[in-house]
Design a protein around this motif. Structure first.
Motif, mmCIF file in Angstrom:
data_model
loop_
_atom_site.group_PDB
_atom_site.id
_atom_site.type_symbol
_atom_site.label_atom_id
_atom_site.label_comp_id
_atom_site.label_asym_id
_atom_site.label_seq_id
_atom_site.Cartn_x
_atom_site.Cartn_y
_atom_site.Cartn_z
ATOM 1 N N LYS A 109 0.835 -1.200 0.000
ATOM 2 C CA LYS A 109 0.000 0.000 0.000
ATOM 3 C C LYS A 109 0.873 1.255 0.000
ATOM 4 C CE LYS A 109 -4.290 1.802 1.863
ATOM 5 N NZ LYS A 109 -5.478 1.446 2.642
ATOM 6 N N THR A 110 0.441 2.257 -0.749
ATOM 7 C CA THR A 110 1.064 3.574 -0.720
ATOM 8 C C THR A 110 0.243 4.463 0.205
ATOM 9 O OG1 THR A 110 1.935 3.366 -2.965
ATOM 10 C CG2 THR A 110 1.714 5.591 -2.079
ATOM 11 N N LEU A 111 0.872 4.922 1.277
ATOM 12 C CA LEU A 111 0.188 5.776 2.241
ATOM 13 C C LEU A 111 0.281 7.243 1.862
ATOM 14 C CD1 LEU A 111 1.350 4.002 5.513
ATOM 15 C CD2 LEU A 111 -0.761 3.644 4.226
ATOM 16 N N PHE A 112 1.375 7.612 1.183
ATOM 17 C CA PHE A 112 1.500 8.976 0.667
ATOM 18 C C PHE A 112 2.543 8.991 -0.437
ATOM 19 C CE2 PHE A 112 3.240 13.227 0.362
ATOM 20 C CZ PHE A 112 2.082 13.982 0.240
ATOM 21 N N ALA A 113 2.289 9.813 -1.467
ATOM 22 C CA ALA A 113 3.255 10.017 -2.540
ATOM 23 C C ALA A 113 3.056 11.424 -3.089
ATOM 24 C CB ALA A 113 3.082 8.984 -3.654
ATOM 25 N N GLY A 114 4.106 12.230 -3.020
ATOM 26 C CA GLY A 114 4.007 13.586 -3.539
ATOM 27 C C GLY A 114 4.899 14.534 -2.781
ATOM 28 N N GLY A 115 4.782 15.813 -3.065
ATOM 29 C CA GLY A 115 5.565 16.823 -2.384
ATOM 30 C C GLY A 115 4.865 17.297 -1.121
#
Length: 432
Positions: free
Chosen positions: A382-388
């Motif tokens: 699972k990706t919990l957060f991706a970004g700036g």
């Protein structure tokens, strides 16, 4: 688990042009983001933390010429020894200009709306025409001047891309901008855009098939043959892109099955080139990208600049020079610094049943942040957060499900925080 690098010492005598780390150049545990030379002796490098260094003797010595704290210095370009531009990752102060060789930098304040949130790549065509593109995670824009920086135009690229990282122009009218397209960071796919009318209209000459990828840097050693690096945020094969018809079409070619965060790419000619990136060594090809092998230099390499077929510069953890100086050089590569700038705390509770809370700290605002859960085989769960994200303390929560909201079995899972070339991991225990 911290990502570290080890000391490596090597000696060579240059009979033919070779890359070497410059012994007296500044060094960092992260990277220098860009380098630009106006002639073989005079050049500048920029560091995300704000440092601008200058050399006047071909890299033999460097001086800290200026410091600008503007949310991450990312790119630099000069029209001549006096006039240049500097791109940053901060909205409102995304572009600076110098008219005195970098002694002073003034913010460019007349870029029309919609303004970029940051500038990642600058292409200086001549004394009058300059293009710049950004940013890597949102608000894609291309800006342009045709009068040496007195006035600017803005091209809103939102209908063509989600992000823009670099640009390359053959002439005042013809060139490329590279980045990605897609509704979210996780869903974006690599994209190359071309304009033949000075930015008035754009067409996509390449759109990738895989998600969680974006084009990072572009290199054209000749008018017909060009290359683009791809930064990927997924498990699996990593490609790069090649054109042999001037960018009309592009072919994805395999670089590695194991590398991650590939960013810098540069080709001296159609056959000889290099790629590097965060936490990875630099690789070399002598057959136009058909095969790759370790190049023997470079860590965290982000930019290559070529001045001739026997002279080039690159930046990563330090400054690297391609030349045939003919002098024995012993180079000691420094280890990466500890990951100051990110802190991943142990999840609580641990072990857990229904859900667990994850606390992490970010101290820099110029990085892409990835917070993910993996199983012990390395498969992403699972990706919990991706970004700036700006600096600060954040809380995430994992409920024991996958990206498709399917529950996972009891067991040990790995929580991994990645930002700015460093990664930290903890084990979590799920008990059903």
């Amino acid at each position: 688990m911290f990502v570290t690098e080890f000391f490596s010492v090597y000696t060579h005598v240059s009979a033919q042009p070779k890359w070497r780390a410059l012994p007296d150049a500044p060094r960092t545990g992260s990277r220098f983001d860009d380098v630009f030379f106006v002639n073989p002796n005079e050049g500048w490098i920029v560091q995300g933390g704000g440092g601008i260094y200058r050399t006047t003797d071909g890299g033999a010595t460097w001086q800290l010429q200026n410091t600008i704290f503007a949310g991450g210095l990312r790119c630099i370009g000069f029209a001549n020894a006096a006039k240049g531009w500097l791109g940053t990752l901060r909205s409102g102060s995304f572009l600076f200009m110098t008219a005195d060789g970098g002694k002073s930098w003034n913010p460019v304040q007349n870029v029309p709306e919609p303004q970029p949130l940051g500038i990642c790549g600058i292409a200086v065509v001549n004394d009058s025409v300059v293009y710049a593109a950004g940013r890597y995670d949102d608000a894609p824009r291309v800006i342009k001047t045709t009068d040496g920086g007195q006035n600017w135009s803005t091209f809103d690229m939102s209908s063509h891309a989600r992000s823009l990282v670099d640009c390359h122009f053959f002439s005042a009218d013809s060139g490329f901008a590279v980045g990605a397209v897609g509704p979210t960071f996780e869903d974006q796919r690599a994209r190359i855009l071309f304009t033949g009318d000075g930015g008035q209209s754009w067409v996509a000459s390449y759109t990738g098939a895989r998600s969680a990828e974006l084009c990072w840097k572009i290199s054209f050693p000749t008018r017909k043959v060009g290359y683009v690096s791809i930064e990927a945020f997924h498990q699996g094969a990593i490609d790069f892109l090649k054109t042999t018809n001037g960018g009309t079409s592009w072919q994805a070619k395999l670089l590695s099955s194991t590398l991650r965060d590939v960013q810098g790419i540069g080709f001296l000619n159609e056959e000889l080139g290099w790629q590097g990136g965060w936490r990875s060594p630099t690789y070399e090809t002598t057959d136009g990208g058909e095969t790759w092998q370790l190049a023997g230099f470079g860590g965290n390499v982000n930019r290559f600049r070529f001045l001739s077929d026997t002279l080039a510069y690159a930046v990563g953890q330090t400054v690297y020079k391609f030349s045939n100086d003919g002098t024995p050089v012993t180079v000691e590569e420094p280890p990466a610094l500890p990951p100051a700038g990110i802190t991943l705390f142990q999840n609580y509770p641990n072990p857990f049943n229904a859900s667990t809370r994850i606390r992490y700290l970010l101290e820099r605002d110029d990085e892409i942040v990835m917070l993910r859960v993996y199983d012990l085989t390395g498969r992403k769960i699972k990706t919990l957060f991706a970004g700036g994200r700006p600096p600060g303390e954040y809380i995430a929560e994992w409920d024991g499900t996958t990206d498709t909201h399917q529950p996972v079995a009891s067991g040990v899972y790995v929580l991994r925080l990645q930002a700015g070339g460093f990664a930290q991991s903890h084990k979590m225990i799920l008990l059903r």
